[in-house]
Design a protein around this motif. Structure first.
Motif, mmCIF file in Angstrom:
data_model
loop_
_atom_site.group_PDB
_atom_site.id
_atom_site.type_symbol
_atom_site.label_atom_id
_atom_site.label_comp_id
_atom_site.label_asym_id
_atom_site.label_seq_id
_atom_site.Cartn_x
_atom_site.Cartn_y
_atom_site.Cartn_z
ATOM 1 N N ASP A 78 0.891 -1.194 0.113
ATOM 2 C CA ASP A 78 0.153 -0.077 -0.084
ATOM 3 C C ASP A 78 0.833 1.051 0.074
ATOM 4 O OD1 ASP A 78 0.951 -0.310 2.520
ATOM 5 O OD2 ASP A 78 -0.986 -0.006 3.568
ATOM 6 N N ASN A 79 2.252 0.988 -0.318
ATOM 7 C CA ASN A 79 3.014 2.026 -0.438
ATOM 8 C C ASN A 79 3.246 2.947 0.937
ATOM 9 O OD1 ASN A 79 4.099 2.178 -3.109
ATOM 10 N ND2 ASN A 79 2.267 3.364 -3.828
ATOM 11 N N LYS A 80 3.026 2.099 2.176
ATOM 12 C CA LYS A 80 3.218 2.701 3.587
ATOM 13 C C LYS A 80 4.438 1.641 4.127
ATOM 14 C CE LYS A 80 -1.350 4.277 4.064
ATOM 15 N NZ LYS A 80 -2.543 4.360 4.976
ATOM 16 N N ILE A 81 5.161 2.239 5.083
ATOM 17 C CA ILE A 81 6.127 1.642 5.759
ATOM 18 C C ILE A 81 5.878 1.336 7.193
ATOM 19 C CG2 ILE A 81 8.534 1.462 6.302
ATOM 20 C CD1 ILE A 81 9.112 3.009 4.056
ATOM 21 N N TYR A 82 5.750 -0.101 7.613
ATOM 22 C CA TYR A 82 5.166 -0.425 8.773
ATOM 23 C C TYR A 82 6.511 -0.530 9.760
ATOM 24 C CZ TYR A 82 0.439 -0.652 6.835
ATOM 25 O OH TYR A 82 -0.656 -0.169 6.234
ATOM 26 N N VAL A 83 6.319 -0.023 10.931
ATOM 27 C CA VAL A 83 7.391 -0.036 11.722
ATOM 28 C C VAL A 83 7.039 -0.499 13.128
ATOM 29 C CG1 VAL A 83 9.349 1.276 12.819
ATOM 30 C CG2 VAL A 83 8.617 1.717 10.301
ATOM 31 N N LEU A 84 7.968 -1.304 13.811
ATOM 32 C CA LEU A 84 7.776 -1.649 15.222
ATOM 33 C C LEU A 84 8.333 -0.639 16.073
ATOM 34 C CD1 LEU A 84 8.527 -5.325 15.409
ATOM 35 C CD2 LEU A 84 6.186 -4.134 15.003
ATOM 36 N N ALA A 85 7.983 -0.377 17.251
ATOM 37 C CA ALA A 85 8.429 0.747 18.224
ATOM 38 C C ALA A 85 9.898 0.261 18.487
ATOM 39 C CB ALA A 85 7.836 0.783 19.364
ATOM 40 N N SER A 86 10.112 -0.851 18.551
ATOM 41 C CA SER A 86 11.535 -1.102 18.872
ATOM 42 C C SER A 86 12.683 -1.094 17.743
ATOM 43 C CB SER A 86 11.798 -2.853 19.269
ATOM 44 O OG SER A 86 11.179 -3.538 18.182
ATOM 45 N N ALA A 87 12.229 -0.927 16.333
ATOM 46 C CA ALA A 87 12.841 -0.460 15.537
ATOM 47 C C ALA A 87 13.212 1.123 15.643
ATOM 48 C CB ALA A 87 12.171 -0.890 14.266
ATOM 49 N N ILE A 88 12.368 1.870 16.102
ATOM 50 C CA ILE A 88 13.041 3.308 16.150
ATOM 51 C C ILE A 88 13.663 3.418 17.440
ATOM 52 C CG2 ILE A 88 11.581 5.558 16.860
ATOM 53 C CD1 ILE A 88 9.120 4.341 15.534
ATOM 54 N N ALA A 89 13.273 2.555 18.530
ATOM 55 C CA ALA A 89 14.329 2.739 19.742
ATOM 56 C C ALA A 89 15.764 2.410 19.447
ATOM 57 C CB ALA A 89 13.667 1.873 20.841
ATOM 58 N N GLU A 90 15.831 1.492 18.502
ATOM 59 C CA GLU A 90 17.028 0.801 18.210
ATOM 60 C C GLU A 90 17.875 1.533 17.300
ATOM 61 O OE1 GLU A 90 16.906 -2.869 17.044
ATOM 62 O OE2 GLU A 90 15.617 -3.739 18.830
ATOM 63 N N ASP A 91 17.385 2.829 16.882
ATOM 64 C CA ASP A 91 18.070 3.680 15.802
ATOM 65 C C ASP A 91 18.763 2.929 14.600
ATOM 66 O OD1 ASP A 91 17.519 6.036 17.373
ATOM 67 O OD2 ASP A 91 19.048 5.606 18.606
ATOM 68 N N ILE A 92 18.013 2.237 14.146
ATOM 69 C CA ILE A 92 18.400 1.240 12.797
ATOM 70 C C ILE A 92 18.937 2.276 11.774
ATOM 71 C CG2 ILE A 92 17.679 -0.275 11.166
ATOM 72 C CD1 ILE A 92 16.108 -1.783 13.645
ATOM 73 N N ASP A 93 20.188 2.169 11.245
ATOM 74 C CA ASP A 93 20.454 2.902 10.061
ATOM 75 C C ASP A 93 19.593 2.372 8.814
ATOM 76 O OD1 ASP A 93 22.018 4.376 11.251
ATOM 77 O OD2 ASP A 93 23.871 3.081 10.865
ATOM 78 N N LEU A 94 19.006 3.292 8.344
ATOM 79 C CA LEU A 94 18.142 3.007 6.877
ATOM 80 C C LEU A 94 18.826 3.760 5.699
ATOM 81 C CD1 LEU A 94 14.834 3.789 8.530
ATOM 82 C CD2 LEU A 94 15.694 1.459 8.224
ATOM 83 N N THR A 95 19.300 2.790 4.831
ATOM 84 C CA THR A 95 19.810 3.458 3.626
ATOM 85 C C THR A 95 18.835 3.498 2.487
ATOM 86 O OG1 THR A 95 22.106 2.116 4.229
ATOM 87 C CG2 THR A 95 21.677 2.912 1.802
ATOM 88 N N ILE A 96 18.953 4.637 2.227
ATOM 89 C CA ILE A 96 17.617 5.141 0.935
ATOM 90 C C ILE A 96 18.300 5.212 -0.239
ATOM 91 C CG2 ILE A 96 15.397 6.515 0.656
ATOM 92 C CD1 ILE A 96 15.734 7.150 3.763
ATOM 93 N N THR A 97 17.871 4.575 -1.178
ATOM 94 C CA THR A 97 18.522 4.549 -2.620
ATOM 95 C C THR A 97 17.578 4.982 -3.703
ATOM 96 O OG1 THR A 97 20.200 2.707 -1.733
ATOM 97 C CG2 THR A 97 20.022 3.143 -4.170
ATOM 98 N N TYR A 98 18.331 5.744 -4.515
ATOM 99 C CA TYR A 98 17.619 6.186 -5.693
ATOM 100 C C TYR A 98 18.445 5.618 -6.986
ATOM 101 C CZ TYR A 98 16.386 9.139 -9.633
ATOM 102 O OH TYR A 98 16.215 9.894 -11.109
ATOM 103 N N ASN A 99 17.851 4.930 -7.923
ATOM 104 C CA ASN A 99 18.663 4.554 -9.098
ATOM 105 C C ASN A 99 18.230 5.548 -10.127
ATOM 106 O OD1 ASN A 99 19.688 2.201 -7.846
ATOM 107 N ND2 ASN A 99 17.601 1.322 -8.043
ATOM 108 N N ASP A 100 19.425 6.202 -10.727
ATOM 109 C CA ASP A 100 19.245 7.171 -11.876
ATOM 110 C C ASP A 100 19.668 6.181 -12.983
ATOM 111 O OD1 ASP A 100 19.420 8.758 -13.646
ATOM 112 O OD2 ASP A 100 20.908 10.147 -12.749
ATOM 113 N N PRO A 101 18.516 6.195 -14.139
ATOM 114 C CA PRO A 101 18.888 5.303 -15.147
ATOM 115 C C PRO A 101 19.607 5.700 -16.220
ATOM 116 C CG PRO A 101 16.607 6.388 -15.299
ATOM 117 C CD PRO A 101 17.264 6.843 -13.979
ATOM 118 N N ALA A 102 20.003 7.174 -16.233
ATOM 119 C CA ALA A 102 20.782 7.818 -17.380
ATOM 120 C C ALA A 102 21.672 8.626 -16.715
ATOM 121 C CB ALA A 102 19.658 8.661 -18.460
ATOM 122 N N PRO A 103 23.077 8.392 -16.767
ATOM 123 C CA PRO A 103 23.426 6.769 -16.695
ATOM 124 C C PRO A 103 23.141 6.110 -15.414
ATOM 125 C CG PRO A 103 25.295 8.258 -16.226
ATOM 126 C CD PRO A 103 24.383 9.093 -16.523
#
Length: 395
Positions: free
Chosen positions: A103-128
């Motif tokens: 549904d294009n939403k990201i579901y998160v447990l409270a423990s994931a927030i508490a643990e300060d998990i590093d989230l690598t957000i990536t965008y792919n540029d097709p050209a090049p």
């Protein structure tokens, strides 16, 4: 006219800090996607978080004509963060605590927030073909709890205030939490009145004299926490202590009495370790402060007119509503009987030597109630017209 054709590298950033309220406001800057300078361009792209791809893909739309800056074409220009106590699917899982849903939403447990998990957000540029990434953590805030009074009568209400931006799920609206502590409708509750909301961000526990069992009457208890305004993260609600008991005796509820202690405990589950804050409210008769607007008054007279006494009563225990101005009755109790008065009684005695003249609410010129000066102030004011004559006490 000579023009040069070339590809430009794209880049990725967030348009706002990564919080529960802000969500993932992914900002893609890519001049190659700006194919029409007279219109807002759009494109569909894939978003990856820690190499897990959001299943449905995201449509990005240009912020204006010819900007080359694109945001998610979703409500609030963000991929929504949904706190939850259980993930809604088994696939597309990040660190076993974050689920990228269809549904294009990201579901998160409270423990994931508490643990300060590093989230690598990536965008792919097709050209090049090239990938651009940023690393972020979901920001969180330590919650706190307070109350406007340290004591309330057995039939009174205590105003609770919780300050926690993590509970601010929608920055554009007032968030509301309704906490219901259920009994079986006949006997007092024997379960721990420990509310775990659907999003799992926090618990609110009620205790009476340190106990959590058999403290709620058969009528049950409900507390509504209402945000003071959009995006404030401050929530207020009323705890009706008349719904509480101090235990049972042969299945009969034991009502609260003066001296009992009610504890409201707030547990913030987005902190590591979990953060617990509490406030205590003592059950007891009100002890307000009465002030006059001056130290001496002229007597009322037919010649000079009526003297007005401006009286201010400060008593936070009678601030029984967190969302509206209260009215403090100063003549009769809740049942209209002055003999069972539970909110403090106001009278004026005029003394001259051994003679005492008593002026009571309800007498001409003496109102029967005082009005709170504002929402949540606990300060009440009333104007009294001093009479020309008062009957002498028969006693």
């Amino acid at each position: 006219v000579t023009v040069q054709l070339k590809n430009s590298d794209g880049s990725i950033d967030l348009a706002a800090p990564l919080t529960i309220a802000n969500g993932f406001q992914i900002k893609v800057t890519d001049p190659d996607r700006n194919i029409d300078t007279t219109a807002k361009d759009d494109f569909s792209g894939q978003v990856k978080i820690n190499d897990v791809t959001l299943p449905s893909g995201i449509k990005f739309k240009e912020t204006d004509d010819n900007t080359g800056i694109f945001l998610p074409d979703l409500a609030g220009n963000k991929i929504e963060i949904v706190p939850t106590t259980s993930l809604p699917g088994s696939g597309n899982i990040v660190n076993e605590k974050i689920h990228l849903h269809t549904d294009n939403k990201i579901y998160v447990l409270a423990s994931a927030i508490a643990e300060d998990i590093d989230l690598t957000i990536t965008y792919n540029d097709p050209a090049p073909t090239k990938s651009f990434s940023i690393v972020r953590e979901i920001q969180h805030f330590a919650g706190s709890i307070s109350t406007t009074t340290t004591s309330v009568p057995v039939t009174g209400k205590a105003v609770i205030e919780i300050n926690d931006m993590d509970l601010n799920l929608n920055p554009d609206a007032i968030d509301i939490y309704t906490l219901t502590y259920i009994t079986d409708g006949e006997a007092p509750s024997s379960s721990t009145p420990d509310l775990i909301s659907e999003n799992g961000l926090a618990n609110l526990t009620i205790k009476v004299n340190g106990q959590t069992s058999n403290i709620i009457s058969s009528s049950g208890l409900s507390i509504q926490l209402v945000e003071t305004g959009a995006n404030t993260g401050v929530f207020r609600g009323d705890l009706d202590v008349s719904k509480l008991i101090r235990g049972v005796d042969d299945s009969n509820p034991i009502p609260l009495a003066d001296g009992d202690k009610v504890t409201i405990e707030y547990k913030d589950k987005t902190e590591s370790p979990e953060l617990t804050r509490s406030v205590d409210v003592k059950i007891g008769k009100p002890s307000g402060i009465v002030e006059l607007d001056r130290s001496s008054y002229p007597p009322s007279s037919l010649t000079l007119g009526t003297t007005k006494l401006h009286i201010k009563i400060t008593d936070p225990s009678f601030n029984s509503s967190s969302t509206s101005q209260d009215i403090l009755p100063i003549q009769n109790g809740r049942d209209g009987n002055a003999a069972t008065f539970d909110r403090g009684q106001l009278k004026i005695e005029l003394r001259n030597g051994t003679t005492t003249l008593t002026f009571n609410p309800g007498t001409t010129g003496f109102p029967t109630s005082a009005s709170e000066t504002g929402v949540n102030t606990g300060v009440f004011e009333v104007d009294v017209n001093l009479p020309y004559n008062v009957e002498v006490n028969s006693s």
